[in-house]
Each structure stands twice: as structure tokens, then as C-alpha cells.
Design an enzyme around this catalytic site. Structure first.
Site, PDB file in Angstrom:
ATOM      1  N   SER A  60       5.815  -1.337   1.844  1.00 24.40           N
ATOM      2  CA  SER A  60       5.718  -0.193   0.932  1.00 24.40           C
ATOM      3  C   SER A  60       6.105   1.096   1.653  1.00 24.40           C
ATOM      4  CB  SER A  60       4.293  -0.074   0.378  1.00 24.40           C
ATOM      5  OG  SER A  60       3.345  -0.080   1.421  1.00 24.40           O
ATOM      6  N   LYS A 128       2.936 -10.685   7.689  1.00 29.13           N
ATOM      7  CA  LYS A 128       2.696 -11.036   6.282  1.00 29.13           C
ATOM      8  C   LYS A 128       4.037 -11.286   5.600  1.00 29.13           C
ATOM      9  CE  LYS A 128       1.200  -7.898   3.011  1.00 29.13           C
ATOM     10  NZ  LYS A 128       2.317  -7.893   2.051  1.00 29.13           N
ATOM     11  N   GLU A 197      -1.988  -9.849  -5.293  1.00 34.94           N
ATOM     12  CA  GLU A 197      -1.596  -8.565  -5.887  1.00 34.94           C
ATOM     13  C   GLU A 197      -1.313  -8.706  -7.379  1.00 34.94           C
ATOM     14  OE1 GLU A 197       1.418  -6.352  -3.787  1.00 34.94           O
ATOM     15  OE2 GLU A 197       1.607  -4.885  -5.409  1.00 34.94           O
TER      16      GLU A 197
HETATM   17  O1  KIV Z   1       3.543  -3.287   1.378  1.00 37.40           O
HETATM   18  C1  KIV Z   1       2.380  -3.153   1.019  1.00 37.40           C
HETATM   19  O2  KIV Z   1       1.835  -2.048   1.040  1.00 37.40           O
HETATM   20  C2  KIV Z   1       1.670  -4.353   0.568  1.00 37.40           C
HETATM   21  C3  KIV Z   1       0.382  -4.273  -0.191  1.00 37.40           C
HETATM   22  C4  KIV Z   1      -0.354  -5.547  -0.224  1.00 37.40           C
HETATM   23  C5  KIV Z   1      -0.477  -3.139  -0.080  1.00 37.40           C
HETATM   24  O3  KIV Z   1       2.151  -5.403   0.783  1.00 37.40           O
END
Ligand code: KIV
Length: 301
Positions: A60, A128, A197
Site C-alpha cells: 500500500s 507476505k 481483507e
Molecule cells: O499493503 C497493505 O497495506 C496490506 C494490508 C493488509 C494492510 O497488505
């Protein structure tokens, strides 16, 4: 217990250093897990010193920091640049880095190599990546390379073009069943935690009860094992209306704007800098300078 320095800074011994094992313990004792995004040194220090358990350098940052339209444009090198800055600010929290679009979808070896860059060059402790059961094998390979992985299912922003927009997922029975299969597959693959999410609260609650890995929700209701929000969202630094799940804890935009306007007004009206905000010559240099200037003036006459 002796602690290992992280980027030259020792963890604050008055608080525990959060590890992937801590997250599991927190799930077991039903202690809610906290996570916020951070993208730079200052933000990371604030999040870490606030006692937040996990700091996520989310992709993000594409929108929040770099002004891109969506998360698809951000590159590995851009992500790494920010992960390194955040690493320098985080001492106790667990540091997660988001694998950007294109860094793990193309080729498995490439994905492991990119994940390793986050650990080796960026100092991330967990990477992630987005996607459900179709990512399970890839996740196993990354874990085999000694890299803990966080899963991310539901509204996965890197699939915005496939989803046809940022829409809540899991609203019909087939979609709920698919989400459950995704969660179970990632749990079995060994993810250290699972981000949920933009899914209905009821579905997130079912997943949380089913899987052994801690679930971290964003727009997924209160039954998740933890909650994550975006730094810029909670501080009103996003220049647009917030999503339904965002709670604004401060209006940093208003605070920053009034500080900028006050600075501007002070400079324009000669109020800044004042004498006490200026440096002065030492007395003897000042006297010597006055003598030189007086001599020059006398010679000009
Ligand atoms: O990129 C991000 O901010 C996320 C969210 C789970 C907050 O992947």
C-alpha cells in the site's frame, strides 16, 4: 535474556521482542494481535515505540507514499528501499514485508530469490504474499528457504483487475467455501499468520476458529486474532473518504496543514526566524570584525 542487536539497535528490554512464535502464543491465549503499516524510519519508530506487535511494510506504500493509482506498479527495488528504512526504526515489533505484484507470480525460483532479498538486504522477518490455495506450494518453497511467510486472502488488492474493483469478497456460498479452502491450504502450508481483507465478519470468524495460524483482519470484523490498519488511514493522510472499516484516530492532515500555514505566515511577516533562533558570532570575532569594517570605512573616506 540477552538480546541480539537489530541493525545496531537493541530491542527495548522492557517489552518482549515479537517473533512468529509470539503470534501463535497470543492466538492461544486470545490476546488480540496489533499490526500497523509503516513505510519510513520515523513512522516505524512511532509504530514500534507505541508497542504495536507487527509492523508491515505493505505494498500500500504504492498509494500512501508514492502516489501510484494502485499497488500494481510498485517494484521490488522501491519496496526494498522502504523496508530498509523501516528496519532501522523497528526494535521490538515483528517486521513483515509485502512481496510486490510480479515478484512471485511469474517463477518460483524468482519468488524465493525475491523473498530472500527482503530478509538479506531489507532485514524483514516475514514476507507476505497474496492468494489462496494456488499459492500453497510456492509458500512451502519459500518456507523451505527458511523464510517465514504471511498469507493474504479475501480482497487482495493485487488482483484488482480480476476482481473488477475493490469489492468485499466471500458474499455467496461458493465464495465462502473457496475462502475456507484457501485458508486451510495456507494454514497447512505453514504460514506464520494469515491476513483476511474485506470479507464478511461471519466468514472471518469461521476461518479464525478453523485454522491454527493467527488471523489478522482488515475489514474482516472483530473475531480475527488480530487487526491491521494502514498508517495513513488512521491518521487521515489519505486525501479521500476512508473505507468503512477505517477508524481515524487522529487528524494529522489538519495538524500538519496548520503547522505549514503558520510557518508560511511567520516567514512572510518577518516573524521567523527570531534573534534567539539565529546563530551569533563569538564576542571576540565580532569585535575583530567590527574593527576590520571600521578600518575599511575609514579608508573609503
Ligand atoms: O499493503 C497493505 O497495506 C496490506 C494490508 C493488509 C494492510 O497488505
Amino acid at each position: 535474556m540477552s538480546l541480539t542487536p537489530i541493525n545496531g539497535r537493541l530491542p527495548d528490554e522492557s517489552r518482549p521482542k515479537i517473533t512468529t512464535a509470539t503470534l501463535r502464543e497470543q492466538k492461544l491465549r486470545r490476546e488480540p494481535i496489533t499490526c500497523l503499516t509503516a513505510y519510513d524510519y520515523a513512522g516505524a519508530r512511532l509504530v514500534d515505540e507505541a508497542g504495536i506487535d507487527m509492523v508491515l511494510v505493505g505494498d500500500s506504500l504504492a498509494q500512501a507514499m508514492l502516489g501510484y493509482e494502485n499497488t500494481l506498479s510498485v517494484t521490488m527495488d522501491e519496496m526494498l528501499h522502504h523496508v530498509k528504512a523501516v528496519r532501522r526504526g523497528v526494535r521490538n515489533a515483528l517486521l513483515l514485508a509485502d512481496m510486490p505484484y510480479g515478484s512471485y507470480q511469474v517463477d518460483e525460483k524468482d519468488a524465493v530469490r525475491n523473498a530472500a532479498r527482503f530478509v538479506k538486504e531489507g532485514g524483514a522477518e516475514v514476507v507476505k504474499l497474496e492468494g489462496g490455495e494456488k499459492r500453497a506450494d510456492l509458500i512451502r518453497h519459500i518456507i523451505d528457504a527458511e523464510i517465514p511467510v504471511a498469507g493474504h486472502i479475501g480482497l487482495t488488492p493485487q488482483s484488482v483487475n480480476v476482481m473488477g474493483g475493490y469489492k468485499v469478497q466471500g458474499k455467496n456460498l461458493a465464495a465462502v467455501e473457496q475462502l475456507m479452502r484457501d485458508a486451510v491450504a495456507l494454514d497447512r502450508a505453514g504460514v506464520s499468520c494469515l491476513f483476511l481483507e474485506g470479507i464478511p465478519r461471519e466468514v472471518a470468524a469461521m476461518i479464525t476458529a478453523e485454522v491454527s495460524t493467527p488471523t489478522i483482519g482488515i475489514g474482516a470484523g472483530p473475531e480475527c486474532d488480530g487487526q491491521v490498519l494502514v498508517f495513513h488511514d488512521i491518521l487521515n493522510l489519505t486525501f479521500g473518504p476512508p473505507a468503512k472499516f477505517v477508524r481515524r484516530y487522529a487528524d494529522a492532515a489538519a495538524l500538519i496543514m496548520s503547522a505549514m500555514q503558520a510557518f508560511r505566515a511567520d516567514v512572510k511577516s518577518h516573524q521567523y526566524p527570531a534573534d534567539e533562533e539565529s546563530y551569533h558570532l563569538p564576542k571576540d570575532t565580532r569585535a575583530a570584525l567590527d574593527t576590520v569594517l571600521a578600518r575599511k570605512r575609514a579608508m573609503r573616506r
